[in-house]
Scaffold this motif. Structure first.
Motif, short mmCIF file in Angstrom:
data_model
loop_
_atom_site.label_atom_id
_atom_site.label_comp_id
_atom_site.label_asym_id
_atom_site.label_seq_id
_atom_site.Cartn_x
_atom_site.Cartn_y
_atom_site.Cartn_z
N GLU A 156 -50.97 -5.47 -56.36
CA GLU A 156 -51.54 -5.79 -57.67
C GLU A 156 -50.85 -5.00 -58.78
N ILE A 157 -50.50 -3.75 -58.50
CA ILE A 157 -49.81 -2.93 -59.51
C ILE A 157 -48.43 -3.51 -59.81
N ILE A 158 -47.70 -3.90 -58.76
CA ILE A 158 -46.38 -4.49 -58.96
C ILE A 158 -46.48 -5.81 -59.70
N ASP A 159 -47.47 -6.61 -59.34
CA ASP A 159 -47.62 -7.93 -59.94
C ASP A 159 -47.81 -7.87 -61.45
N ARG A 160 -48.37 -6.78 -61.95
CA ARG A 160 -48.57 -6.65 -63.40
C ARG A 160 -47.26 -6.74 -64.16
N HIS A 161 -46.17 -6.36 -63.51
CA HIS A 161 -44.89 -6.28 -64.21
C HIS A 161 -43.96 -7.46 -63.95
N TRP A 162 -44.32 -8.33 -62.99
CA TRP A 162 -43.38 -9.41 -62.65
C TRP A 162 -43.13 -10.35 -63.81
N GLY A 163 -44.22 -10.74 -64.50
CA GLY A 163 -44.05 -11.65 -65.63
C GLY A 163 -43.18 -11.04 -66.70
N LEU A 164 -43.40 -9.75 -66.97
CA LEU A 164 -42.62 -9.05 -67.97
C LEU A 164 -41.15 -8.95 -67.55
N ILE A 165 -40.90 -8.62 -66.29
CA ILE A 165 -39.52 -8.52 -65.80
C ILE A 165 -38.80 -9.85 -65.95
N ASP A 166 -39.48 -10.95 -65.58
CA ASP A 166 -38.84 -12.26 -65.70
C ASP A 166 -38.51 -12.59 -67.15
N VAL A 167 -39.43 -12.29 -68.06
CA VAL A 167 -39.18 -12.54 -69.48
C VAL A 167 -38.00 -11.71 -69.97
N LEU A 168 -37.95 -10.45 -69.58
CA LEU A 168 -36.85 -9.58 -70.00
C LEU A 168 -35.52 -10.09 -69.45
N ARG A 169 -35.54 -10.59 -68.23
CA ARG A 169 -34.30 -11.12 -67.65
C ARG A 169 -33.85 -12.39 -68.38
N ARG A 170 -34.81 -13.22 -68.77
CA ARG A 170 -34.46 -14.42 -69.53
C ARG A 170 -33.87 -14.03 -70.88
N GLN A 171 -34.40 -12.95 -71.44
CA GLN A 171 -33.98 -12.54 -72.78
C GLN A 171 -32.65 -11.79 -72.76
N GLY A 173 -30.62 -11.29 -69.83
CA GLY A 173 -29.66 -11.76 -68.84
C GLY A 173 -29.26 -10.67 -67.85
N PHE A 174 -28.12 -10.89 -67.19
CA PHE A 174 -27.61 -9.97 -66.17
C PHE A 174 -26.19 -9.54 -66.54
N SER A 175 -25.83 -8.34 -66.13
CA SER A 175 -24.45 -7.90 -66.31
C SER A 175 -23.55 -8.72 -65.40
N GLU A 176 -22.29 -8.79 -65.77
CA GLU A 176 -21.34 -9.57 -64.98
C GLU A 176 -21.24 -9.02 -63.56
N GLY A 177 -21.38 -9.90 -62.60
CA GLY A 177 -21.31 -9.50 -61.21
C GLY A 177 -22.66 -9.14 -60.60
N ARG A 178 -23.70 -9.00 -61.45
CA ARG A 178 -25.00 -8.59 -60.93
C ARG A 178 -25.61 -9.66 -60.02
N ILE A 179 -25.45 -10.93 -60.39
CA ILE A 179 -26.03 -12.00 -59.58
C ILE A 179 -25.50 -11.95 -58.15
N HIS A 180 -24.19 -11.77 -58.01
CA HIS A 180 -23.61 -11.71 -56.67
C HIS A 180 -24.01 -10.43 -55.96
N SER A 181 -24.23 -9.37 -56.73
CA SER A 181 -24.71 -8.12 -56.14
C SER A 181 -26.12 -8.30 -55.58
N ILE A 182 -26.95 -9.08 -56.28
CA ILE A 182 -28.31 -9.36 -55.81
C ILE A 182 -28.26 -10.11 -54.48
N ILE A 183 -27.40 -11.10 -54.40
CA ILE A 183 -27.25 -11.87 -53.16
C ILE A 183 -26.84 -10.96 -52.02
N ASP A 184 -25.87 -10.10 -52.27
CA ASP A 184 -25.40 -9.17 -51.24
C ASP A 184 -26.52 -8.22 -50.81
N ASP A 185 -27.28 -7.71 -51.79
CA ASP A 185 -28.40 -6.81 -51.48
C ASP A 185 -29.44 -7.52 -50.63
#
Length: 225
Positions: A156-171, A173-185
């Motif tokens: 429940e504590i983590i869930d409080r921030h998911w909506g905010l994190i998604d909005v911040l990511r939409r706003q 974005g990601f650094s170059e190469g981060r998307i592929h780093s996420i896949i690797d992780d």
């Protein structure tokens, strides 16, 4: 209990969620500046709804850390800065590493299959450049892993921030190469889970969260320049 689509309960939840998302977006877009009072009467006029969904939305945004609610003073906007983002991810680091440490012990083969499928789905959306769908599946991937521990209070504590994190990511974005780093992780985390290697799963999860923290803060700082 299930409701029909036209049920007042469903309509209320839909209205509350919409208003929460709109207020959140207006805060992040600096429509409401840090320290500004959020008056109920003004918000009802702005968004065209009654006081109840406004109050519920402000309570939720207080849980996310975007709004401060004080007795006799009402709601005010909290400043979003590097320290706020850092603290948010530090909380996520502490809780997610704890959850995966416990969750490995309860994980079933069916759980592993679902996690694996979610990762494959995430990679497919990334490949198709469907960022919105990728964000949702990424959230589902982490929710599934976090849920293995059956610690609903921590989730429940983590869930409080998911909506905010998604909005911040939409706003921001990601650094170059981060998307592929996420896949690797994600692939490494999945492989560690398949081996039921608790210590490795914890370490990889912690590193993944810290990479996300560093990346988002850097994107945030770039937006402020």
């Amino acid at each position: 209990m299930e409701y029909e689509l036209s049920s007042p309960n469903v309509l209320y939840v839909t209205t509350y969620s919409r208003i929460r998302d709109q207020i959140r977006q207006d805060i992040l877009n600096s429509v409401f500046k840090p320290g500004v009072r959020l008056r109920i009467s003004e918000l009802t006029n702005r968004y065209g709804v009654s006081q109840m969904p406004i109050r519920e939305a402000l309570q939720q945004l207080q849980g996310e850390g975007l709004v401060t609610l004080l007795p006799q003073k009402g709601a005010s906007v909290r400043k979003i800065d590097e320290n706020f983002l850092s603290n948010m991810y530090d909380i996520r680091y502490a809780i997610e590493t704890m959850l995966v440490r416990t969750g490995v012990e309860h994980m079933t083969d069916r759980d592993l299959k679902e996690i694996d499928l979610l990762q494959e789905e995430y990679e497919a959306y990334v490949s198709n450049r469907n960022r919105e769908a990728a964000l949702l599946v990424n959230e589902a991937f982490h929710r599934k892993i976090n849920g293995l521990a059956n610690n609903y209070e921590a989730i429940e504590i983590i869930d409080r921030h998911w909506g905010l994190i998604d909005v911040l990511r939409r706003q921001f974005g990601f650094s170059e190469g981060r998307i592929h780093s996420i896949i690797d992780d994600h692939r490494k985390i999945v492989n560690a889970l398949k081996r039921r290697d608790r210590d490795l799963s914890v370490r990889l999860t912690g590193e993944h969260v810290m990479k996300a923290k560093i990346d988002l803060i850097e994107r945030f700082k770039q937006s402020q320049r």
